[in-house]
Write a protein that holds these residues in place. Structure first.
Motif, short mmCIF file in Angstrom:
data_model
loop_
_atom_site.label_atom_id
_atom_site.label_comp_id
_atom_site.label_asym_id
_atom_site.label_seq_id
_atom_site.Cartn_x
_atom_site.Cartn_y
_atom_site.Cartn_z
N PHE A 93 -13.40 -22.36 7.96
CA PHE A 93 -12.87 -21.09 7.49
C PHE A 93 -14.06 -20.16 7.39
CE2 PHE A 93 -11.38 -17.87 4.57
CZ PHE A 93 -10.14 -17.59 5.10
N GLU A 94 -14.02 -19.08 8.12
CA GLU A 94 -15.16 -18.20 8.26
C GLU A 94 -15.05 -16.98 7.36
OE1 GLU A 94 -17.99 -18.51 10.27
OE2 GLU A 94 -17.19 -20.54 10.38
N ASN A 95 -16.15 -16.69 6.67
CA ASN A 95 -16.30 -15.39 6.03
C ASN A 95 -16.68 -14.42 7.12
OD1 ASN A 95 -15.82 -16.14 3.33
ND2 ASN A 95 -17.85 -17.05 3.26
N MET A 96 -16.29 -13.19 6.98
CA MET A 96 -16.55 -12.20 8.02
C MET A 96 -17.86 -11.50 7.72
SD MET A 96 -12.74 -10.86 8.13
CE MET A 96 -11.76 -11.15 9.53
N TRP A 97 -18.95 -12.14 8.06
CA TRP A 97 -20.27 -11.62 7.74
C TRP A 97 -20.79 -10.70 8.79
CZ3 TRP A 97 -22.74 -13.84 11.82
CH2 TRP A 97 -22.35 -15.11 12.22
N THR B 182 -9.93 -17.37 10.08
CA THR B 182 -10.11 -16.46 8.97
C THR B 182 -8.85 -15.63 8.81
OG1 THR B 182 -11.71 -14.94 7.95
CG2 THR B 182 -11.12 -14.50 10.25
N LEU B 183 -8.82 -14.81 7.80
CA LEU B 183 -7.73 -13.86 7.60
C LEU B 183 -8.21 -12.49 8.03
CD1 LEU B 183 -6.49 -15.05 4.10
CD2 LEU B 183 -5.39 -15.43 6.31
N LEU B 184 -7.37 -11.77 8.76
CA LEU B 184 -7.73 -10.46 9.29
C LEU B 184 -6.55 -9.52 9.12
CD1 LEU B 184 -9.71 -8.70 11.01
CD2 LEU B 184 -8.54 -9.61 13.03
N ASP B 185 -6.81 -8.33 8.57
CA ASP B 185 -5.77 -7.32 8.50
C ASP B 185 -5.67 -6.65 9.87
OD1 ASP B 185 -5.18 -7.78 5.83
OD2 ASP B 185 -6.62 -6.31 5.11
N VAL B 186 -4.43 -6.48 10.33
CA VAL B 186 -4.18 -5.88 11.65
C VAL B 186 -3.07 -4.86 11.49
CG1 VAL B 186 -3.52 -6.31 14.04
CG2 VAL B 186 -4.79 -8.06 12.78
N GLY B 187 -3.35 -3.62 11.90
CA GLY B 187 -2.32 -2.58 11.87
C GLY B 187 -1.12 -2.97 12.71
N LYS B 188 0.06 -2.69 12.19
CA LYS B 188 1.29 -3.05 12.90
C LYS B 188 1.33 -2.40 14.28
CE LYS B 188 6.31 -2.94 12.49
NZ LYS B 188 7.46 -2.57 11.67
N ASP B 189 0.88 -1.16 14.39
CA ASP B 189 0.91 -0.47 15.68
C ASP B 189 0.03 -1.15 16.72
OD1 ASP B 189 -1.31 0.31 14.14
OD2 ASP B 189 -1.43 2.28 15.10
N ILE B 190 -1.14 -1.64 16.31
CA ILE B 190 -2.01 -2.37 17.24
C ILE B 190 -1.42 -3.75 17.52
CG2 ILE B 190 -4.27 -3.46 17.55
CD1 ILE B 190 -5.50 -1.12 16.04
N GLY C 17 0.83 -1.20 0.00
CA GLY C 17 0.00 0.00 0.00
C GLY C 17 0.86 1.25 0.00
N PRO C 18 0.20 2.38 -0.02
CA PRO C 18 0.94 3.65 -0.01
C PRO C 18 1.77 3.77 1.26
CG PRO C 18 -1.39 4.01 -0.50
CD PRO C 18 -1.24 2.57 -0.08
N SER C 19 2.99 4.27 1.12
CA SER C 19 3.86 4.39 2.29
C SER C 19 3.35 5.44 3.28
CB SER C 19 5.30 4.70 1.87
OG SER C 19 5.34 5.88 1.09
N THR C 20 2.39 6.25 2.85
CA THR C 20 1.79 7.23 3.77
C THR C 20 0.78 6.58 4.71
OG1 THR C 20 0.13 7.76 2.09
CG2 THR C 20 2.11 9.16 2.17
N GLU C 21 0.30 5.37 4.37
CA GLU C 21 -0.65 4.65 5.21
C GLU C 21 0.12 3.85 6.27
OE1 GLU C 21 -4.14 4.32 5.16
OE2 GLU C 21 -4.05 6.07 3.85
N PRO C 22 -0.48 3.65 7.43
CA PRO C 22 0.18 2.83 8.46
C PRO C 22 0.42 1.40 7.97
CG PRO C 22 -1.73 3.99 9.37
CD PRO C 22 -1.76 4.18 7.89
N GLU C 23 1.53 0.82 8.41
CA GLU C 23 1.84 -0.56 8.03
C GLU C 23 0.84 -1.51 8.69
OE1 GLU C 23 6.05 -1.75 8.14
OE2 GLU C 23 6.44 0.35 8.71
N SER C 24 0.60 -2.64 8.00
CA SER C 24 -0.31 -3.64 8.55
C SER C 24 0.09 -5.03 8.10
CB SER C 24 -1.76 -3.35 8.12
OG SER C 24 -1.91 -3.53 6.72
N TYR C 25 -0.44 -6.01 8.83
CA TYR C 25 -0.22 -7.42 8.53
C TYR C 25 -1.53 -8.06 8.10
CZ TYR C 25 4.06 -7.03 11.35
OH TYR C 25 5.27 -6.66 11.87
N ARG C 26 -1.44 -9.08 7.28
CA ARG C 26 -2.57 -9.99 7.05
C ARG C 26 -2.29 -11.19 7.93
NH1 ARG C 26 -5.39 -9.93 1.72
NH2 ARG C 26 -5.85 -7.96 2.72
N CYS C 27 -3.16 -11.42 8.90
CA CYS C 27 -2.94 -12.43 9.92
C CYS C 27 -3.95 -13.57 9.81
CB CYS C 27 -3.11 -11.81 11.31
SG CYS C 27 -1.91 -10.55 11.74
N TRP C 28 -3.50 -14.76 10.21
CA TRP C 28 -4.43 -15.85 10.50
C TRP C 28 -5.05 -15.50 11.84
CZ3 TRP C 28 -5.94 -19.06 6.98
CH2 TRP C 28 -5.08 -19.45 5.95
#
Length: 148
Positions: free
Chosen positions: A144-148, A106-114, A80-91
């Motif tokens: 494997f869950e969809n995030m509904w 499921t897969l969840l994006d998590v900000g690196k700072d959090i 992503g843009p380097s101006t956006e905070p870094e994040s991980y795609r996590c199990w």
């Protein structure tokens, strides 16, 4: 560590490339999140338009048991843009709130700072427990869950 070439995206273009999180990388850790942490992650993901998130906070609260912790393990460093905070795609391994004792993944994006503020499991005993629970979940048929 496998990293997409910055030349392909243009390092000077201000775009961060996606990369795998490997076993030996310092940021390969297992973290534990509670429901309050997941709500904070959900709000940050919505603010930054990250794709791997629940459809709403209500959906998150319906799907995830409020009494069990969620194990998070990074799989990728998101691009992503380097101006956006870094994040991980996590199990994300969790107990479903809708069916007692049923586990989901499921897969969840998590900000690196959090992510870095969440409690880390690092003792051999804790990690063996997570591996045992995770393998038991696989053997018992985690969904494997969809995030509904």
């Amino acid at each position: 560590m496998t990293v997409n070439s910055n030349a392909a995206h243009g390092e000077h273009s201000g775009f961060r490339g996606r990369s795998d999180v490997e076993w030996g990388d310092p940021d390969f850790t297992v973290r534990v999140a509670g429901v309050d942490d997941l709500l904070r992650i959900q709000r940050e993901n919505a603010a930054h338009d990250r794709s791997r998130r629940w459809s709403s906070e209500d959906a998150l609260l319906r799907q995830v048991s409020a009494v069990a912790g969620v194990f998070l393990c990074p799989m990728l460093r998101n691009d992503g843009p380097s101006t956006e905070p870094e994040s991980y795609r996590c199990w994300a391994w969790f107990v479903l709130g809708t069916e007692e004792g049923t586990q989901g993944v499921t897969l969840l994006d998590v900000g690196k700072d959090i992510f870095e503020t969440l409690p880390e499991l690092h003792s051999p005993t804790e990690l063996r427990r997570v591996i045992k629970v995770t393998m038991a979940r696989v053997m018992l048929g985690s969904r494997f869950e969809n995030m509904w």
